[in-house]
Design a protein around this motif. Structure first.
Motif, PDB file in Angstrom:
ATOM      1  N   LYS A 130       0.560  12.787   7.532  1.00 39.33           N
ATOM      2  CA  LYS A 130       0.950  11.935   6.411  1.00 39.33           C
ATOM      3  C   LYS A 130      -0.197  10.968   6.114  1.00 39.33           C
ATOM      4  O   LYS A 130      -0.368   9.967   6.807  1.00 39.33           O
ATOM      5  CB  LYS A 130       2.228  11.156   6.746  1.00 39.33           C
ATOM      6  N   PRO A 131      -1.002  11.270   5.093  1.00 39.01           N
ATOM      7  CA  PRO A 131      -2.219  10.463   4.846  1.00 39.01           C
ATOM      8  C   PRO A 131      -1.937   9.009   4.524  1.00 39.01           C
ATOM      9  O   PRO A 131      -2.764   8.140   4.807  1.00 39.01           O
ATOM     10  CB  PRO A 131      -2.876  11.182   3.664  1.00 39.01           C
ATOM     11  N   GLU A 132      -0.763   8.724   3.917  1.00 43.14           N
ATOM     12  CA  GLU A 132      -0.467   7.337   3.556  1.00 43.14           C
ATOM     13  C   GLU A 132      -0.362   6.439   4.794  1.00 43.14           C
ATOM     14  O   GLU A 132      -0.584   5.229   4.714  1.00 43.14           O
ATOM     15  CB  GLU A 132       0.815   7.254   2.728  1.00 43.14           C
ATOM     16  N   TRP A 133      -0.027   7.030   5.948  1.00 41.36           N
ATOM     17  CA  TRP A 133       0.023   6.283   7.198  1.00 41.36           C
ATOM     18  C   TRP A 133      -1.222   6.508   8.044  1.00 41.36           C
ATOM     19  O   TRP A 133      -1.669   5.609   8.758  1.00 41.36           O
ATOM     20  CB  TRP A 133       1.262   6.692   8.010  1.00 41.36           C
ATOM     21  N   LEU A 134      -1.788   7.686   7.974  1.00 37.68           N
ATOM     22  CA  LEU A 134      -2.945   8.026   8.802  1.00 37.68           C
ATOM     23  C   LEU A 134      -4.153   7.145   8.502  1.00 37.68           C
ATOM     24  O   LEU A 134      -4.898   6.769   9.419  1.00 37.68           O
ATOM     25  CB  LEU A 134      -3.315   9.498   8.600  1.00 37.68           C
ATOM     26  N   PHE A 189       2.068   3.275  12.989  1.00 37.59           N
ATOM     27  CA  PHE A 189       1.144   4.120  12.226  1.00 37.59           C
ATOM     28  C   PHE A 189       1.059   5.519  12.836  1.00 37.59           C
ATOM     29  O   PHE A 189       1.053   6.527  12.106  1.00 37.59           O
ATOM     30  CB  PHE A 189      -0.260   3.498  12.196  1.00 37.59           C
ATOM     31  N   THR A 190       0.975   5.589  14.147  1.00 39.83           N
ATOM     32  CA  THR A 190       0.840   6.880  14.828  1.00 39.83           C
ATOM     33  C   THR A 190       2.096   7.728  14.644  1.00 39.83           C
ATOM     34  O   THR A 190       2.018   8.937  14.385  1.00 39.83           O
ATOM     35  CB  THR A 190       0.572   6.670  16.332  1.00 39.83           C
ATOM     36  N   TYR A 191       3.255   7.097  14.743  1.00 41.66           N
ATOM     37  CA  TYR A 191       4.513   7.838  14.626  1.00 41.66           C
ATOM     38  C   TYR A 191       4.697   8.393  13.217  1.00 41.66           C
ATOM     39  O   TYR A 191       4.980   9.588  13.039  1.00 41.66           O
ATOM     40  CB  TYR A 191       5.678   6.926  15.001  1.00 41.66           C
ATOM     41  N   TYR A 192       4.546   7.545  12.218  1.00 45.01           N
ATOM     42  CA  TYR A 192       4.818   7.982  10.847  1.00 45.01           C
ATOM     43  C   TYR A 192       3.704   8.853  10.262  1.00 45.01           C
ATOM     44  O   TYR A 192       3.940   9.585   9.299  1.00 45.01           O
ATOM     45  CB  TYR A 192       5.058   6.771   9.950  1.00 45.01           C
ATOM     46  N   LEU A 225      -0.491   6.890  -8.355  1.00 44.41           N
ATOM     47  CA  LEU A 225      -0.469   5.439  -8.236  1.00 44.41           C
ATOM     48  C   LEU A 225       0.733   4.834  -8.969  1.00 44.41           C
ATOM     49  O   LEU A 225       1.035   5.215 -10.104  1.00 44.41           O
ATOM     50  CB  LEU A 225      -1.756   4.835  -8.795  1.00 44.41           C
ATOM     51  N   ASP A 226       1.400   3.903  -8.315  1.00 36.87           N
ATOM     52  CA  ASP A 226       2.530   3.196  -8.911  1.00 36.87           C
ATOM     53  C   ASP A 226       2.047   1.819  -9.349  1.00 36.87           C
ATOM     54  O   ASP A 226       1.835   0.925  -8.528  1.00 36.87           O
ATOM     55  CB  ASP A 226       3.664   3.061  -7.893  1.00 36.87           C
ATOM     56  N   ASN A 278       0.826  -1.203   0.000  1.00 34.96           N
ATOM     57  CA  ASN A 278       0.000   0.000   0.000  1.00 34.96           C
ATOM     58  C   ASN A 278       0.863   1.257   0.000  1.00 34.96           C
ATOM     59  O   ASN A 278       0.611   2.200  -0.773  1.00 34.96           O
ATOM     60  CB  ASN A 278      -0.926  -0.020   1.221  1.00 34.96           C
ATOM     61  N   ILE A 279       1.875   1.285   0.868  1.00 38.67           N
ATOM     62  CA  ILE A 279       2.747   2.463   0.955  1.00 38.67           C
ATOM     63  C   ILE A 279       3.501   2.676  -0.355  1.00 38.67           C
ATOM     64  O   ILE A 279       3.603   3.799  -0.863  1.00 38.67           O
ATOM     65  CB  ILE A 279       3.731   2.319   2.124  1.00 38.67           C
ATOM     66  N   ASN A 280       4.047   1.602  -0.931  1.00 37.66           N
ATOM     67  CA  ASN A 280       4.829   1.734  -2.158  1.00 37.66           C
ATOM     68  C   ASN A 280       3.964   2.025  -3.380  1.00 37.66           C
ATOM     69  O   ASN A 280       4.430   2.657  -4.339  1.00 37.66           O
ATOM     70  CB  ASN A 280       5.645   0.464  -2.401  1.00 37.66           C
ATOM     71  N   ALA A 281       2.718   1.584  -3.352  1.00 37.64           N
ATOM     72  CA  ALA A 281       1.810   1.860  -4.475  1.00 37.64           C
ATOM     73  C   ALA A 281       1.139   3.220  -4.348  1.00 37.64           C
ATOM     74  O   ALA A 281       0.444   3.660  -5.271  1.00 37.64           O
ATOM     75  CB  ALA A 281       0.749   0.776  -4.567  1.00 37.64           C
ATOM     76  N   ASN A 282       1.327   3.892  -3.198  1.00 47.27           N
ATOM     77  CA  ASN A 282       0.684   5.188  -2.927  1.00 47.27           C
ATOM     78  C   ASN A 282      -0.840   5.077  -2.965  1.00 47.27           C
ATOM     79  O   ASN A 282      -1.538   6.016  -3.354  1.00 47.27           O
ATOM     80  CB  ASN A 282       1.142   6.255  -3.929  1.00 47.27           C
ATOM     81  N   LEU A 283      -1.344   3.925  -2.528  1.00 47.72           N
ATOM     82  CA  LEU A 283      -2.776   3.676  -2.618  1.00 47.72           C
ATOM     83  C   LEU A 283      -3.579   4.592  -1.701  1.00 47.72           C
ATOM     84  O   LEU A 283      -4.613   5.141  -2.108  1.00 47.72           O
ATOM     85  CB  LEU A 283      -3.068   2.207  -2.284  1.00 47.72           C
ATOM     86  N   ASN A 284      -3.121   4.774  -0.470  1.00 45.12           N
ATOM     87  CA  ASN A 284      -3.855   5.643   0.455  1.00 45.12           C
ATOM     88  C   ASN A 284      -3.848   7.094   0.001  1.00 45.12           C
ATOM     89  O   ASN A 284      -4.835   7.816   0.166  1.00 45.12           O
ATOM     90  CB  ASN A 284      -3.257   5.532   1.862  1.00 45.12           C
TER      91      ASN A 284
END
Length: 262
Positions: free
Chosen positions: A207-211, A181-184, A89-90, A65-71
């Motif tokens: 950072k929405p990708e982690w939030l 998740f909270t930290y990043y 999207l990757d 998910n993080i690498n595909a920038n899905l969030n």
């Protein structure tokens, strides 16, 4: 080993109590389990106590998910920025995301149906299971607990509800990932700025990708702790009832047409 331990003399057991937690099979709705897998791959398997498979799928979801920038693409989609969503999207990662995502849903649904059948067969066998486990590091035993307390602690910090009902493996996994998740995501930093009235700064640091992982983690922790507290309470009642029947109930006691007869 006592008379109430799982001694492998039966084909199936309904439960097992160890120092790491109480594992049991009970009737579940396969659609609900499948839905949790759709919400976050791995959650459906964790609900079934299929920890190893759940951990693999959960970790895979985060990495891909993080690498595909899905969030990030989802955030743009919610804002109506479809072009930006497509741009971020990757596809190198996205194309391997889809088949494993579908597998997680299908496998959790299939496994739920199988475990429901196993539960019904285990109920017919009525084999005794251990209700107390003691080791050098922990003690675990069947006991009744308040489901609302499990929900309350899960709302404070995901994983605490699992600790309350002694699901050590699941609690450790959830707590570690929630901290990540909270930290990043800078969620706590954003909350601090929000309390100071700096709304723009609060939004900027997120950072929405982690939030976007956090709502699923909170929801799963609440649901899992509540359901397992309820089922553990049922298991306690059942084990206590069987124990009292075997040890204290007269062999001549029976019920005929709704009336007690001795």
């Amino acid at each position: 080993m006592n008379n109430y331990s799982n001694d492998n003399s039966a084909r199936r057991y309904t439960a097992h109590v160890s120092i790491l937690g109480t594992t049991q099979v009970h009737l579940r709705n396969p659609y609900i389990i499948g839905w949790w897998s759709a919400a976050f791959p791995g959650f459906g398997h964790l609900l079934l106590s299929k920890y190893l498979r759940g951990f693999v799928l959960f970790t895979w979801e985060v990495v891909v998910n993080i690498n595909a920038n899905l969030n990030v693409a989802m955030v743009y989609s919610f804002q109506g920025e479809i072009a930006l969503a497509k741009e971020v999207l990757d596809t190198r990662w996205l194309l391997i995301y889809i088949p494993v995502y579908l597998f997680a849903i299908w496998d959790s649904y299939r496994t739920t149906i199988d475990l429901n059948k196993i539960y019904l067969l285990a109920e017919r066998e009525q084999h005794r299971f251990n209700s107390f486990s003691m080791g050098a590091l922990e003690i675990n035993y069947l006991d009744k607990r308040n489901p609302l307390m499990a929900v309350m602690w899960s709302l404070f910090v995901p994983g605490l509800g699992q600790l309350y009902i002694h699901r050590i493996v699941g609690a450790f996994f959830v707590i570690v990932w929630v901290v990540i998740f909270t930290y990043y995501s800078h969620a706590l930093e954003a909350i601090s700025l929000l309390f100071l009235g700096e709304i723009e700064g609060s939004t900027a640091v997120l950072k929405p990708e982690w939030l976007l992982f956090l709502p699923s983690a909170y929801g799963f922790s609440v649901f899992d702790s509540y359901i397992n507290t309820v089922e553990n309470n049922k298991l306690f009642d059942k084990e206590q009832r069987n124990f009292l029947s075997e040890r204290y109930q007269s062999t001549t006691f029976h019920i005929l047409k709704g009336k007690v007869s001795e």
